[in-house]
Design a protein around this motif. Structure first.
Motif, PDB file in Angstrom:
ATOM      1  N   UNK A 339       0.818  -1.206   0.000  1.00 30.21           N
ATOM      2  CA  UNK A 339       0.000   0.000   0.000  1.00 30.21           C
ATOM      3  C   UNK A 339       0.856   1.262   0.000  1.00 30.21           C
ATOM      4  N   UNK A 340       1.900   1.287   0.835  1.00 27.66           N
ATOM      5  CA  UNK A 340       2.759   2.464   0.899  1.00 27.66           C
ATOM      6  C   UNK A 340       3.545   2.636  -0.394  1.00 27.66           C
ATOM      7  N   UNK A 341       3.946   1.523  -0.996  1.00 23.82           N
ATOM      8  CA  UNK A 341       4.674   1.613  -2.255  1.00 23.82           C
ATOM      9  C   UNK A 341       3.767   2.138  -3.378  1.00 23.82           C
ATOM     10  N   UNK A 342       2.495   1.725  -3.375  1.00 21.54           N
ATOM     11  CA  UNK A 342       1.570   2.157  -4.419  1.00 21.54           C
ATOM     12  C   UNK A 342       1.045   3.563  -4.171  1.00 21.54           C
ATOM     13  N   UNK A 343       0.793   3.907  -2.907  1.00 20.90           N
ATOM     14  CA  UNK A 343       0.241   5.217  -2.562  1.00 20.90           C
ATOM     15  C   UNK A 343       1.007   5.786  -1.376  1.00 20.90           C
ATOM     16  N   UNK A 344       2.144   6.436  -1.625  1.00 19.17           N
ATOM     17  CA  UNK A 344       2.994   6.921  -0.526  1.00 19.17           C
ATOM     18  C   UNK A 344       2.290   7.897   0.410  1.00 19.17           C
ATOM     19  N   UNK A 345       1.299   8.629  -0.106  1.00 18.82           N
ATOM     20  CA  UNK A 345       0.633   9.619   0.733  1.00 18.82           C
ATOM     21  C   UNK A 345      -0.179   9.001   1.869  1.00 18.82           C
ATOM     22  N   UNK A 346      -0.409   7.666   1.816  1.00 15.68           N
ATOM     23  CA  UNK A 346      -1.174   7.013   2.875  1.00 15.68           C
ATOM     24  C   UNK A 346      -0.328   6.806   4.126  1.00 15.68           C
ATOM     25  N   UNK A 347       0.979   7.021   4.039  1.00 19.62           N
ATOM     26  CA  UNK A 347       1.874   6.788   5.170  1.00 19.62           C
ATOM     27  C   UNK A 347       1.480   7.625   6.378  1.00 19.62           C
ATOM     28  N   UNK A 348       1.155   8.892   6.152  1.00 20.02           N
ATOM     29  CA  UNK A 348       0.767   9.767   7.254  1.00 20.02           C
ATOM     30  C   UNK A 348      -0.474   9.234   7.963  1.00 20.02           C
ATOM     31  N   UNK A 349      -1.468   8.812   7.200  1.00 17.41           N
ATOM     32  CA  UNK A 349      -2.706   8.292   7.791  1.00 17.41           C
ATOM     33  C   UNK A 349      -2.439   7.044   8.612  1.00 17.41           C
ATOM     34  N   UNK A 350      -1.615   6.155   8.101  1.00 16.83           N
ATOM     35  CA  UNK A 350      -1.308   4.919   8.818  1.00 16.83           C
ATOM     36  C   UNK A 350      -0.594   5.206  10.133  1.00 16.83           C
ATOM     37  N   UNK A 351       0.274   6.206  10.144  1.00 17.78           N
ATOM     38  CA  UNK A 351       0.937   6.586  11.395  1.00 17.78           C
ATOM     39  C   UNK A 351      -0.089   7.020  12.447  1.00 17.78           C
ATOM     40  N   UNK A 352      -1.079   7.782  12.048  1.00 14.76           N
ATOM     41  CA  UNK A 352      -2.102   8.235  12.991  1.00 14.76           C
ATOM     42  C   UNK A 352      -2.972   7.071  13.482  1.00 14.76           C
ATOM     43  N   UNK A 353      -3.164   6.081  12.632  1.00 15.08           N
ATOM     44  CA  UNK A 353      -4.005   4.937  13.012  1.00 15.08           C
ATOM     45  C   UNK A 353      -3.380   4.158  14.165  1.00 15.08           C
ATOM     46  N   UNK A 354      -2.056   4.086  14.198  1.00  9.85           N
ATOM     47  CA  UNK A 354      -1.371   3.242  15.185  1.00  9.85           C
ATOM     48  C   UNK A 354      -1.709   3.636  16.623  1.00  9.85           C
TER      49      UNK A 354
END
Length: 552
Positions: A339-354
């Motif tokens: 997912x991060x490789x395909x859509x790098x902008x999702x990284x920020x959202x995933x950090x907040x989810x943790x």
């Protein structure tokens, strides 16, 4: 013979900020072209590229041998992962006090506050096989001492002293194994291999699966014999050591590769802590996030006890739901990586989810035990902790230059392990009070909830700073994934006039990372000293807890 297309990337090397760009650049070569006719490549054997006398059978033998070596490399962390997570579920069978149990957990985490800083230097100096044998050997010797300490039984907690020594030695090999495993996987994949990502994922999945197996099987094994879980851990450690010995033997039978140059480029930079002062504010805020990540380890090791205390469940019933936290990584790692490789902008959202997901588990255990069944209580934290370690690694190349990555990873792991030691120590102090079990564990859960809330706040500030930098510099936006960091296959590249052929994936720009002002560098000096003090404080707290326990 047609010449290789000229790469638009400086020095003829692909950017390593993305696995996709790394592979796609090398995939330009036509697969039908005979190996002996190819020009020299940075990761191919010079003998393979230039010696026409080498037979096809020899090439196949080398390729088959390297595939076997990759498989052996994936086994290196099985014993260390199983041994790391075998203690929590069998806490009661060890007859250890709360402080004694905290000392057990901290004993192998403690050395990992410093070994990450030196493990990046050992591999290029002594070689991956030698360091791997030392690391897996330390893990095996530590497990042997643990089993030997239990020779007289675990009644009364008399085995804990010897187990602490064994786990301390066991911990010496944990971080170096990670560096060795990464180096071996890189060294045995050719430039045209499309299995680099799969190899790394397999290594991670085997380790995480071993951790899940430890958490899930420890209590049933301990019901047969208190020593049995540790005998299994010792056997798996011997398997990892044997796999490393086999790899070292096979490595001596193969010709040297030019890719060793790349390995040294990635891992061979000397660790100079003074240089980290110029890594920039985003990196040092990231280190604060890592320090607060120590709560994840307390959650993993104590989740079974949380369920027992807050739901009044037995150890056997609590072990299964608690082990889901470890199992989730086996599913989430490949998904998050893709997912991060395909859509790098999702990284920020995933950090907040943790932190939100981990905090949800604490809230459930504190307030909603009458509504949420015990077997679902750890599900939110399994989502957060299941992908959190991978996220912390994925963001590092976006924060520092490529040659700074090993030092940055060392600081990250040191801060993370120091936080784990401190968190486990403070939790042990709270659990040593004379209050009822549910009340004592509620104190720990409240502490963890405060810390995870602080981590969320730091993450919000961190990403806000990153976005501010991105607004000032378009290159930063590309690197941090705030805008697409890669061109899609054939799209956009031709529009931009880069002349990139269809199927190529290239980074358009490279951000200038690090400090931008003298004031930011001075803040880096303060941050570096604070990190050192944080590591020292973790050692002092462990020593204080150990002294407090032994004098009771």
């Amino acid at each position: 013979m047609p010449s290789r297309p000229t790469s638009p990337i400086p020095n003829g090397r692909a950017s390593t900020s993305s696995i996709g760009s790394f592979e796609a650049w090398f995939d330009q070569e036509e697969p039908e072209e005979p190996l002996r006719e190819r020009e020299t490549d940075a990761l191919n054997s010079p003998t393979s590229a230039h010696d026409p006398a080498r037979s096809t059978a020899e090439e196949k033998r080398i390729k088959r041998t390297r595939m076997i070596m990759l498989g052996l490399a994936c086994l290196l962390s099985v014993g260390s992962h199983f041994g790391s997570y075998v203690i929590g579920p069998v806490k009661k069978s060890l007859h250890a006090s709360e402080s004694g149990f905290a000392s057990l957990i901290s004993s192998f985490q403690l050395v990992n506050t410093v070994t990450p800083l030196i493990s990046g230097l050992l591999v290029p100096r002594f070689g991956a096989p030698a360091v791997g044998l030392a690391a897996t050997g330390a893990v095996l010797v530590g497990q042997l001492i643990v089993v030997w300490a239990q020779r007289g039984g675990t009644e009364g907690g008399q085995a804990v002293h010897g187990m602490i020594l064994g786990l301390f030695i066991f911990g010496l090999g944990l971080s170096p194994i990670a560096v060795v495993q990464e180096s071996i996987i890189l060294a045995n994949n050719s430039s045209k291999s499309k299995s680099v990502g799969k190899s790394i994922a397999l290594g991670l999945l085997l380790g995480k699966t071993a951790a899940f197996a430890a958490a899930f099987s420890s209590e049933p094994l301990a019901s047969i014999s208190p020593r049995l879980p540790f005998l299994v851990a010792m056997s798996l450690s011997f398997l990892s050591f044997s796999a490393c010995a086999a790899y070292a033997w096979l490595d001596r039978t193969l010709p040297p590769l030019d890719e060793d140059i790349q390995e040294k480029e990635v891992h061979g930079k000397s660790i100079q802590l003074r240089a980290t002062k110029s890594y920039g504010d985003p990196f040092w805020i990231y280190i604060v996030v890592c320090a607060l990540a120590g709560i994840w380890y307390t959650t993993i090791h104590s989740s079974s006890s949380f369920i027992q205390a807050m739901y009044n469940e037995t150890e056997a019933r609590a072990a299964g739901p608690a082990s889901v936290i470890l199992f989730s990584s086996s599913i989430l790692y490949p998904i998050v990586g893709w997912l991060v490789d395909a859509r790098p902008q999702v990284l920020q959202t995933l950090f907040f989810v943790v932190p939100i997901a981990v905090g949800a588990t604490y809230i459930i255990l504190l307030l909603f035990t009458s509504i949420v069944p015990y077997w679902l209580s750890c599900f939110p934290s399994s989502l957060g902790i299941g992908m959190a370690p991978l996220l912390l690694v994925l963001v590092v190349p976006r924060l520092v230059e490529r040659h700074q990555v090993p030092t940055a990873l060392g600081l990250h792991k040191s801060a993370e392990m120091s936080g784990a030691v401190l968190c486990q120590t403070f939790a042990g102090w709270l659990l040593s009070s004379d209050a009822e079990a549910e009340e004592r564990y509620s104190y720990v859960l409240k502490l963890l909830l405060v810390l995870v809330s602080a981590q969320l706040g730091v993450m919000v500030f961190w990403w806000r700073l990153i976005r501010q930098r991105a607004a000032e510099d378009e290159d930063d936006a590309l690197e941090y994934g705030l805008v697409p960091a890669q061109e899609s296959e054939g799209e956009g590249a031709e529009e931009a006039g880069t002349g990139t052929a269809a199927g190529e994936v290239l980074h358009v720009k490279t951000a200038a990372k690090g400090s931008r002002t003298a004031a930011e560098t001075r803040r880096g000096v303060i941050a570096l000293r604070s990190t050192g003090a944080f590591v020292i404080f973790s050692w002092l707290s462990f020593a204080m807890n150990l002294f407090r326990w032994t004098t009771r």
